[in-house]
Motif scaffolding. Structure first.
Motif, short mmCIF file in Angstrom:
data_model
loop_
_atom_site.label_atom_id
_atom_site.label_comp_id
_atom_site.label_asym_id
_atom_site.label_seq_id
_atom_site.Cartn_x
_atom_site.Cartn_y
_atom_site.Cartn_z
N LEU A 1 1.29 -1.18 0.28
CA LEU A 1 -0.05 -0.22 -0.04
C LEU A 1 0.93 1.50 0.16
O LEU A 1 0.97 1.79 -1.06
CB LEU A 1 -0.49 -0.08 1.40
CG LEU A 1 -1.73 0.95 1.33
CD1 LEU A 1 -3.26 1.94 -0.23
CD2 LEU A 1 -2.15 1.28 2.91
N ALA A 2 1.87 1.25 0.77
CA ALA A 2 2.87 2.39 0.63
C ALA A 2 3.59 2.62 -0.05
O ALA A 2 3.46 3.96 -0.84
CB ALA A 2 3.57 2.21 2.24
N ALA A 3 3.94 1.17 -1.39
CA ALA A 3 4.10 1.70 -2.79
C ALA A 3 3.56 2.39 -3.93
O ALA A 3 4.33 3.73 -4.20
CB ALA A 3 5.21 0.71 -2.70
N HIS B 1 1.37 7.13 -6.55
CA HIS B 1 0.46 7.46 -7.31
C HIS B 1 0.61 9.31 -6.65
O HIS B 1 0.81 10.58 -7.63
CB HIS B 1 -0.84 7.62 -6.36
CG HIS B 1 -2.17 7.99 -6.47
ND1 HIS B 1 -2.44 7.97 -7.82
CD2 HIS B 1 -2.39 9.15 -6.80
CE1 HIS B 1 -4.52 8.37 -8.09
NE2 HIS B 1 -3.85 9.50 -7.26
N LEU B 2 0.74 9.62 -5.48
CA LEU B 2 1.05 10.63 -4.99
C LEU B 2 2.29 11.49 -5.85
O LEU B 2 2.37 13.15 -6.26
CB LEU B 2 1.35 10.93 -3.32
CG LEU B 2 0.56 10.55 -2.52
CD1 LEU B 2 0.89 10.39 -0.97
CD2 LEU B 2 -0.82 11.39 -2.69
N CYS B 3 3.32 10.95 -5.75
CA CYS B 3 4.55 11.81 -7.35
C CYS B 3 4.18 11.35 -7.90
O CYS B 3 4.35 13.23 -8.52
CB CYS B 3 5.71 10.70 -6.72
SG CYS B 3 6.55 10.41 -5.56
N LEU C 1 3.12 4.12 10.73
CA LEU C 1 2.41 3.28 10.51
C LEU C 1 3.48 1.69 10.61
O LEU C 1 3.42 0.80 10.98
CB LEU C 1 1.00 2.74 9.10
CG LEU C 1 -0.24 3.27 9.65
CD1 LEU C 1 -1.05 3.29 7.96
CD2 LEU C 1 -1.37 2.27 10.77
N LYS C 2 4.35 2.32 9.67
CA LYS C 2 5.04 0.39 9.67
C LYS C 2 6.32 0.97 11.59
O LYS C 2 6.82 0.18 11.33
CB LYS C 2 6.53 1.25 8.58
CG LYS C 2 5.59 1.59 7.30
CD LYS C 2 7.24 1.77 6.23
CE LYS C 2 6.10 2.13 4.88
NZ LYS C 2 7.30 0.93 3.52
N ALA C 3 5.73 2.08 11.70
CA ALA C 3 6.35 2.16 13.76
C ALA C 3 6.14 1.44 14.25
O ALA C 3 6.56 1.44 15.00
CB ALA C 3 6.86 3.50 13.33
N VAL C 4 4.41 1.24 14.34
CA VAL C 4 4.12 0.78 14.82
C VAL C 4 3.88 -0.93 15.48
O VAL C 4 3.93 -1.24 13.53
CB VAL C 4 2.90 1.24 15.58
CG1 VAL C 4 3.71 2.75 15.90
CG2 VAL C 4 1.96 0.83 14.19
N ASP C 5 2.91 -1.89 15.53
CA ASP C 5 3.02 -3.60 16.18
C ASP C 5 1.32 -3.31 15.32
O ASP C 5 0.41 -2.69 15.44
CB ASP C 5 2.46 -3.82 17.38
CG ASP C 5 2.24 -5.74 17.48
OD1 ASP C 5 2.22 -5.79 16.31
OD2 ASP C 5 1.58 -5.61 18.23
N ALA D 1 7.42 0.87 -9.42
CA ALA D 1 8.90 -0.85 -9.31
C ALA D 1 10.06 0.29 -8.57
O ALA D 1 11.02 -0.84 -8.68
CB ALA D 1 9.14 0.11 -11.70
N HIS D 2 10.00 1.23 -9.01
CA HIS D 2 12.15 2.00 -8.07
C HIS D 2 11.26 1.52 -6.69
O HIS D 2 12.28 0.95 -5.58
CB HIS D 2 11.52 3.27 -8.43
CG HIS D 2 12.91 3.41 -7.26
ND1 HIS D 2 14.13 3.21 -7.31
CD2 HIS D 2 12.48 3.85 -5.75
CE1 HIS D 2 15.05 3.85 -6.65
NE2 HIS D 2 14.10 4.63 -5.34
N LEU D 3 10.06 1.34 -6.04
CA LEU D 3 9.86 1.20 -4.16
C LEU D 3 9.66 -0.66 -4.19
O LEU D 3 9.60 -0.56 -3.38
CB LEU D 3 8.42 2.20 -3.75
CG LEU D 3 8.44 3.73 -4.37
CD1 LEU D 3 7.43 3.75 -4.20
CD2 LEU D 3 9.68 3.82 -2.77
#
Length: 223
Positions: free
Chosen positions: A111-113, A118-120, A157-161, A218-220
């Motif tokens: 999802l993050a990728a 999309h934002l970029c 989100l990536k930093a929490v359980d 593709a880069h991410l």
């Protein structure tokens, strides 16, 4: 009748005598001309009155302008299809992340990728045109602020359980903010671009967005 006048002489309705020329043929008997029978069907009815009229053609029906308008609308829809499709993919990815708890770490990376790509692509290909053509003042500032906020939520989100309550709370906030951002893109940004540029230019923007988005993803997410 006066016998000296002969049978060829007759009186008119006004009581005056009618004297035919010598040797002239007798007048044929007077007959009443019969009125022609009225025509039947639409053509005759139209001549007798205006009660029957040919059904009026709908506005733009079977005209070159209507065909051109539909063709331009099709071109516009095709140009925006990659952007709308990616918006749908992001919404589906959010739903999967919320439902499939065991797979959340992998789904979050995916999802993050997708979101960052999309934002970029939107910032580089759409917003730079929107900066010149935007009908609503302040929309670019609002979009930039929303973009930064969404990226911060992804990092948190990536930093929490993934199984904890904090993750669920952050995911609800991300879902609300990202959906609002995509809704604004659908309801304001894309209509503004469609009104500001022609179909050919809009097709170029849609294609450029898709190329940039694919390259970023593709880069991410290599492989």
């Amino acid at each position: 009748m006066d016998p000296e006048l002969g049978p060829a002489h007759r009186r008119t309705e006004q009581g005056q005598r009618h004297h035919p020329r010598p040797g002239a043929a007798p007048h044929p008997p007077l007959t009443r001309r019969r009125a022609p029978a009225p025509r039947t069907g639409p053509r005759g009815a139209a001549r007798r009155s205006h009660a029957w009229r040919r059904p009026e053609r709908a506005a733009g029906e079977h005209t070159g302008h209507a065909r051109t308008g539909r063709r331009r609308a099709d071109i516009t829809d095709d140009a925006l299809a990659p952007i709308r499709a990616d918006n749908g993919e992001l919404a589906a990815a959010l739903t999967r992340l919320g439902r499939d708890r065991p797979a959340r770490p992998e789904l979050l990376d995916d999802l993050a990728a997708r979101v960052v790509a999309h934002l970029c692509a939107a910032e580089s290909e759409l917003d730079r045109v929107l900066a010149r053509e935007a009908a609503e003042p302040g929309i670019l500032h609002r979009r930039n602020a929303a973009r930064r906020h969404i990226e911060q939520l992804l990092s948190r989100l990536k930093a929490v359980d993934p199984a904890g309550r904090r993750f669920a709370e952050l995911l609800r906030r991300l879902t609300a903010d990202l959906r609002a951002h995509l809704a604004e893109e659908e309801e304001i940004v894309l209509p503004d671009l469609r009104s500001a540029v022609g179909p050919e230019r809009l097709a170029e923007l849609g294609a450029a967005f898709e190329r940039r988005r694919r390259a970023e993803f593709a880069h991410l997410r290599p492989g």
